[in-house]
Enzyme design. Structure first.
Site, mmCIF file in Angstrom:
data_model
loop_
_atom_site.group_PDB
_atom_site.id
_atom_site.type_symbol
_atom_site.label_atom_id
_atom_site.label_comp_id
_atom_site.label_asym_id
_atom_site.label_seq_id
_atom_site.Cartn_x
_atom_site.Cartn_y
_atom_site.Cartn_z
ATOM 1 N N ASN A 71 -1.892 -9.087 -5.939
ATOM 2 C CA ASN A 71 -2.557 -7.799 -5.764
ATOM 3 C C ASN A 71 -1.938 -6.710 -6.629
ATOM 4 O O ASN A 71 -2.609 -5.750 -7.021
ATOM 5 C CB ASN A 71 -2.502 -7.380 -4.291
ATOM 6 C CG ASN A 71 -3.271 -8.335 -3.400
ATOM 7 O OD1 ASN A 71 -4.085 -9.122 -3.879
ATOM 8 N ND2 ASN A 71 -3.003 -8.304 -2.108
ATOM 9 N N ASN A 171 -7.289 -11.057 -10.198
ATOM 10 C CA ASN A 171 -6.723 -11.692 -9.003
ATOM 11 C C ASN A 171 -7.462 -11.222 -7.754
ATOM 12 O O ASN A 171 -7.595 -10.014 -7.533
ATOM 13 C CB ASN A 171 -5.243 -11.309 -8.870
ATOM 14 C CG ASN A 171 -4.650 -11.745 -7.539
ATOM 15 O OD1 ASN A 171 -4.374 -12.928 -7.339
ATOM 16 N ND2 ASN A 171 -4.483 -10.805 -6.614
ATOM 17 N N GLU A 172 -7.954 -12.151 -6.966
ATOM 18 C CA GLU A 172 -8.623 -11.851 -5.684
ATOM 19 C C GLU A 172 -9.556 -10.639 -5.785
ATOM 20 O O GLU A 172 -9.578 -9.766 -4.912
ATOM 21 C CB GLU A 172 -7.590 -11.650 -4.566
ATOM 22 C CG GLU A 172 -6.799 -12.910 -4.283
ATOM 23 C CD GLU A 172 -5.939 -12.876 -3.017
ATOM 24 O OE1 GLU A 172 -5.861 -11.833 -2.367
ATOM 25 O OE2 GLU A 172 -5.345 -13.921 -2.708
ATOM 26 N N GLU A 284 -2.399 -19.737 -5.568
ATOM 27 C CA GLU A 284 -1.641 -19.188 -4.439
ATOM 28 C C GLU A 284 -1.873 -20.084 -3.238
ATOM 29 O O GLU A 284 -3.023 -20.281 -2.822
ATOM 30 C CB GLU A 284 -2.061 -17.754 -4.109
ATOM 31 C CG GLU A 284 -1.540 -16.734 -5.098
ATOM 32 C CD GLU A 284 -1.796 -15.295 -4.671
ATOM 33 O OE1 GLU A 284 -1.730 -15.002 -3.465
ATOM 34 O OE2 GLU A 284 -2.060 -14.476 -5.569
HETATM 35 O O1 AHR Z 1 1.182 -13.621 -2.552
HETATM 36 C C1 AHR Z 1 0.960 -12.466 -1.810
HETATM 37 C C2 AHR Z 1 -0.431 -11.886 -2.012
HETATM 38 O O2 AHR Z 1 -1.370 -12.703 -1.400
HETATM 39 C C3 AHR Z 1 -0.898 -11.760 -3.426
HETATM 40 O O3 AHR Z 1 -0.483 -10.596 -4.015
HETATM 41 C C4 AHR Z 1 -2.396 -11.754 -3.296
HETATM 42 O O4 AHR Z 1 -3.031 -12.263 -4.419
HETATM 43 C C5 AHR Z 1 -2.633 -12.553 -2.022
HETATM 44 O O5 AHR Z 1 -3.495 -11.886 -1.167
#
Ligand code: AHR
Length: 480
Positions: A71, A171-172, A284
């Protein structure tokens, strides 16, 4: 019926790519600052890199490390983290409610990767970042031309390009928690255009598309729209439950998600008549309860023996599904939801470290097919759809063939019962290396004061049956 595991060394299923043992380090909590980067500590080298942390990455044989988020990356401007440190601005950090000092940036990370002997994988800012900025980062890292950002790298003392191969398209980006989250339609449009431009600049890079869990409509849609530019498709899952059995079996949801997204990939390829086949980048994954260990407080999980078994199941999933996986990245490696914790005085290896270490070192080469006969757990699962989707056997098993040796990884998740198992395919009288991890109680943890969970090594001359004790992880290895 007698519990049994059948292994056939002729049933080689698929290659286990070394990249499935990759890592992830984010500017979050104590992962970078006070984790792998700790200038002034007597345990650090002249670069400020913790030497004991470097050794951990080396003993885990980590081939690739993802950076700088997570994040965090949604508001990160990479160019603020290069050049003379006194000129680097401090910025509010919006993902984890911190301050980013920018004293560790791209060049420090590249240096650290070199010292460790691992490859960098960079995630692009698709939140507040622009395409221009993303192109600038690729140019800074990879270009050997006489152009602005490549010259900036030279000016900063790095003549040769770093040749960073792996780049994530955000990312996400789907998540409401994300700065500048997008709909799947908006993301697909943007990712398509970014990918095209990035490949024009450097056709050699591997682009990783931002997927979700693997079983969501986001995954299906973005693959359908962007398959042409997708070298890998990223998915994220964290598992946990307060009760042992749902906790230990939860990684099975990841197994199904891999199968589902593998099908989405094929569907998109077939529709687009795409000759190449993108792999899954599970960049992840881990055991994480964000209520127990909140992200804005550094997500410092304290892992139990139950979590150790969940880790073994996670790794078994990756071995069984190796056919579809191009990379997986444990999230994260140090301090933040991590197998290893630093203190100013040294390292603590958490319970989950030990099965992970055994997998990274021995469960390599190729996946072997197994057949398992043992009872199943029929209670509540996490998430509940596992109950109706797949069996949850008491023994969770995978097998590999590596350097002429069979590796059989067995997690017995049963809280009370040992299983006497006939291992078909293991010749009687064979010399077997045994690696064993357990703890007295499912709730046991390793702390700085008391580290009771670790690996016990022994030899066994094979007989009719092997006993897998209650709540334990065992790795058996013998000559094929
Ligand atoms: O790894 C912790 C967090 O989890 C990361 O920043 C994010 O991509 C996910 O939600």
């Amino acid at each position: 019926a007698t519990p049994s595991i059948s292994i056939d060394t002729d049933r080689v299923l698929s290659e286990i790519k070394p990249e499935i043992y990759s890592g992830f380090t984010e500017h979050m909590g104590r992962c970078i600052y006070g984790g792998l980067y700790d200038p002034g500590n007597s345990l650090s080298d002249e670069n400020g890199f913790r030497k004991d942390v470097i050794e951990v990455f080396q003993e885990l044989k980590t081939p690739v490390v993802r950076y700088p988020g997570g994040n965090f990356v949604a508001t990160y401007h990479w160019y603020e983290g290069v050049g003379p440190k006194e000129n680097r601005p401090a910025r509010p950090e919006l993902a984890w409610d911190g301050v980013e000092m920018n004293t560790f940036g791209t060049d420090e990370f590249m240096k650290w990767c070199k010292v460790v002997g691992t490859e960098p994988y960079l995630a692009l800012n698709m939140g507040t970042g622009t395409l221009d900025e993303a192109l600038g980062w690729v140019e800074y890292c990879n270009s050997d031309k006489n152009t602005y950002w490549a010259n900036m790298r030279r000016k900063n003392g790095h003549e040769k390009p770093y040749n960073v191969k792996y780049w994530a398209l955000g990312n996400e980006v789907y998540g409401e928690w994300q700065v500048a989250a997008m709909t799947k339609e908006d993301y697909a449009k943007k990712a398509y255009q970014w990918a095209k431009a990035l490949k024009l600049l450097d056709p050699s890079i591997t682009l990783i598309l931002c997927g979700e869990t693997g079983y969501s409509d986001w995954d299906r849609y973005v693959l359908q729209e962007c398959i042409k530019w997708t070298d890998m498709h990223s998915i994220h899952i964290y598992t946990s439950d307060k009760e042992h059995l749902p906790n230990a079996s939860a990684p099975l949801s990841a197994e199904r998600s891999i199968e589902i997204v593998a099908a989405y990939i094929d569907q998109a390829r077939i529709q687009a008549k795409c000759k190449t086949r993108p792999t899954i980048c599970f960049d992840e994954w881990n055991i994480w309860d964000p209520i127990r260990a909140p992200g804005d407080k550094g997500a410092e999980e304290l892992y139990t023996v139950s979590d150790m078994l969940a880790m073994a199941v996670w790794c078994n999933v990756f071995i069984r599904q190796s056919k579809w996986l191009g990379m997986t990245n444990i999230a994260q490696n140090i301090n933040v939801i991590a197998p290893v914790m630093t203190t100013p005085r040294g390292l603590i290896k958490q319970t989950i470290y030990f099965p992970y270490f055994l997998f990274t070192n021995y469960m390599r080469g190729n996946t072997l097919g197994t057949h398992l006969r043992c009872g199943t757990y029929d209670g509540r699962t996490q998430p509940d759809w596992i109950e109706t989707t797949m069996d949850t056997p008491w023994l969770d098993v995978s097998a590999s063939l590596y350097e002429g040796k069979v590796g059989l990884a067995v997690a017995n998740i049963h809280p009370e019962k040992a299983f006497d198992v006939e291992i078909k395919g293991l010749p009687e009288g064979a010399e077997v290396d045994v690696y064993y991890v357990t703890g007295e109680n499912l709730t046991d943890v390793n702390t700085e004061e008391k580290q009771t969970v670790g690996i016990k090594e022994s030899k066994w001359t094979s007989k009719a049956k092997y006993t897998f004790p209650k709540h334990s992880f065992t790795l058996l290895r013998w000559k094929a």
